[in-house]
Design a protein around this motif. Structure first.
Motif, mmCIF file in Angstrom:
data_model
loop_
_atom_site.group_PDB
_atom_site.id
_atom_site.type_symbol
_atom_site.label_atom_id
_atom_site.label_comp_id
_atom_site.label_asym_id
_atom_site.label_seq_id
_atom_site.Cartn_x
_atom_site.Cartn_y
_atom_site.Cartn_z
ATOM 1 N N GLU A 1 66.163 41.773 22.649
ATOM 2 C CA GLU A 1 65.509 40.702 21.920
ATOM 3 C C GLU A 1 65.185 41.151 20.494
ATOM 4 O O GLU A 1 64.747 42.274 20.262
ATOM 5 C CB GLU A 1 64.223 40.274 22.636
ATOM 6 C CG GLU A 1 63.552 39.069 22.011
ATOM 7 C CD GLU A 1 62.350 38.589 22.802
ATOM 8 O OE1 GLU A 1 61.752 37.562 22.430
ATOM 9 O OE2 GLU A 1 62.008 39.258 23.802
ATOM 10 N N GLY A 2 65.412 40.282 19.547
ATOM 11 C CA GLY A 2 65.155 40.583 18.145
ATOM 12 C C GLY A 2 66.357 41.084 17.388
ATOM 13 O O GLY A 2 66.307 41.218 16.161
ATOM 14 N N THR A 3 67.472 41.386 18.080
ATOM 15 C CA THR A 3 68.681 41.836 17.398
ATOM 16 C C THR A 3 69.245 40.700 16.544
ATOM 17 O O THR A 3 69.457 39.594 17.026
ATOM 18 C CB THR A 3 69.742 42.291 18.415
ATOM 19 O OG1 THR A 3 69.209 43.329 19.234
ATOM 20 C CG2 THR A 3 70.996 42.786 17.706
ATOM 21 N N ALA A 4 69.480 40.998 15.262
ATOM 22 C CA ALA A 4 70.022 39.999 14.343
ATOM 23 C C ALA A 4 71.541 39.998 14.450
ATOM 24 O O ALA A 4 72.199 40.970 14.060
ATOM 25 C CB ALA A 4 69.594 40.285 12.917
ATOM 26 N N VAL A 5 72.095 38.925 14.990
ATOM 27 C CA VAL A 5 73.540 38.829 15.174
ATOM 28 C C VAL A 5 74.113 37.894 14.117
ATOM 29 O O VAL A 5 73.471 36.933 13.695
ATOM 30 C CB VAL A 5 73.888 38.328 16.585
ATOM 31 C CG1 VAL A 5 73.425 39.311 17.639
ATOM 32 C CG2 VAL A 5 73.286 36.951 16.847
ATOM 33 N N VAL A 6 75.333 38.186 13.696
ATOM 34 C CA VAL A 6 76.002 37.368 12.683
ATOM 35 C C VAL A 6 76.548 36.120 13.360
ATOM 36 O O VAL A 6 77.217 36.193 14.394
ATOM 37 C CB VAL A 6 77.132 38.147 12.004
ATOM 38 C CG1 VAL A 6 77.778 37.307 10.906
ATOM 39 C CG2 VAL A 6 76.612 39.453 11.426
ATOM 40 N N THR A 7 76.272 34.974 12.749
ATOM 41 C CA THR A 7 76.733 33.712 13.326
ATOM 42 C C THR A 7 77.907 33.104 12.567
ATOM 43 O O THR A 7 78.765 32.455 13.157
ATOM 44 C CB THR A 7 75.583 32.690 13.371
ATOM 45 O OG1 THR A 7 75.079 32.493 12.034
ATOM 46 C CG2 THR A 7 74.459 33.193 14.268
#
Length: 408
Positions: A365-371
């Motif tokens: 949780e909290g991982t910033a993933v590229v969209t």
């Protein structure tokens, strides 16, 4: 003169070439690619199916009549509130009373005959036992008694039928409720044949409604009793009503749909009726409204989710712009971008609603993933002189400049 014209033409061409080079080549376009990211977070993901249904009262009774005749009086109208046993209409009783009187007279005569033959039979039976009358006289009295008894019983049945038909002429409400339909008027003749005519329709309680939805055979496997349901109606497009599946009816409904281009063909569509509860405390839901139903076949609460488009993003060398790409061998992966490095993370996915996807393992949780990649606005690089306000003499000036010069 010719040389002067030639010089003017050459000068104009040169000036146009210089202006074109300045316009199209003097400023370099700069396209900057940014990357949108979203953090993985805890939420709910659900699978659902959609269907169309009809709002109906939970209990609705059609009130009819079992006798033919003329409607004499009507005591209720649309939306009338009625109680069980309350008289709501009466039919003309003249013919029915005549039938009752005729049946009563027949019954009285049959009863008198029966009682006479019974006494005669009992007397002759005693005499026959003492051998004071012949067998023929005894058998005749027995026959007359049995025949009178049969006629008497038949007249009893006819009298009961006439009394019952007369009672049918007074139409009462079978339940407590509200009149939702009135199909007759005073003076109208109704004929009771093989099918009982419907006079009124009474709904028991409009605060408790139900939706009967037609679910396609391809979706019915995921529908279970107790499943959460939301639905809307066109009358209140901004309101979302809630309910749950109360019953999945096993009887299927077949309907034909036809399509035609150069030739026409028919296909059979199989649907199943699903009954959905619908509380209606504000009485907004009216009988027979069309409902647009969403049935949630699977719901996962408090699970890690990422935007579904994050699983579709893959950085290419063209959009990476020189950034390092660290890929992995996995059918499902998400990407992070840190310190100009794209890193792929293999993940195990769960269910998806098309907008969000459940992540069962692979990231926290909290991982910033590229969209997605976002191309910024194209910004031309201005020269130093243009930045200071200098420009080509062939470019139009800002509005009002000529006026300022005229004032000078």
């Amino acid at each position: 003169m010719k040389n002067k014209k030639t010089i003017i033409i050459i000068t104009v061409i040169v000036v146009m070439i210089i202006a074109g080079c300045w316009i199209f080549g003097g400023a370099k376009a700069k396209n900057k690619v940014d990357f949108a990211t979203e953090k993985a977070q805890t939420g709910s993901v659900s699978n659902s199916i959609t269907a169309t249904g009809t709002i109906e009262p939970v209990t609705e009774v059609e009130v009819g009549t079992q006798v033919s005749g003329i409607i004499d009086k009507i005591y209720v109208d649309y939306n009338s509130i009625v109680k069980q046993g309350e008289v709501i209409a009466e039919m003309d009783k003249v013919t029915l009373l005549s039938d009752l009187q005729s049946a009563q007279a027949t019954y009285n005569g049959a009863k008198a005959e029966y009682e006479y033959q019974k006494k005669l039979y009992e007397r002759n039976r005693t005499l026959h036992e003492k051998q004071l009358i012949s067998d023929t006289d005894y058998e005749q009295s027995t026959y007359d008694y049995q025949r009178a008894k049969s006629t008497y019983e038949q007249s009893q049945a006819e009298l009961s039928k006439a009394e019952r038909n007369l009672s049918y002429a007074t139409i009462t409400s079978p339940i407590d409720g509200i009149v939702t339909s009135k199909d007759v008027e005073e003076g109208q003749t109704v004929a009771s044949g093989f099918e009982t005519p419907t006079l009124f329709t009474i709904a028991a309680d409009l605060t408790q409604m139900q939706v009967v939805a037609d679910v396609d055979e391809a979706d019915i496997a995921g529908v279970t009793d107790g499943a959460k349901v939301t639905f809307t109606v066109d009358a209140y497009p901004d309101d979302v009503f809630e309910g749950e599946v109360r019953q999945v009816r096993l009887g299927s409904v077949n309907s034909s749909s036809s399509s035609s281009s150069t030739s026409s063909s028919e296909s059979t569509v199989v649907t199943y009726e699903v009954v959905i509860t619908a509380d209606n405390p504000d009485l907004k839901l009216k009988p027979r409204l069309t409902a647009n139903v969403t049935i949630y076949t699977l719901i996962h609460d408090n699970v890690l989710t990422v935007p579904a488009k994050a699983l579709r993003f893959t950085p290419s060398k063209e959009i990476a712009g020189g950034r390092e790409i660290k890929d992995c061998d996995s059918p499902h992966k998400v990407w992070t971008l840190e310190n100009d490095v794209f890193t792929a993370h293999p993940v195990k996915t769960g269910i998806s609603d098309g907008s969000k996807t459940e992540i069962m393992e692979g990231i926290s949780e909290g991982t910033a993933v590229v969209t997605e990649a976002v191309v910024a606005n194209t910004i031309p690089e201005m020269s130093e002189s243009e930045a200071q306000g200098e420009r080509s003499p062939f470019m139009p000036g800002p509005p009002g400049e000529n006026k300022n010069k005229d004032k000078k």
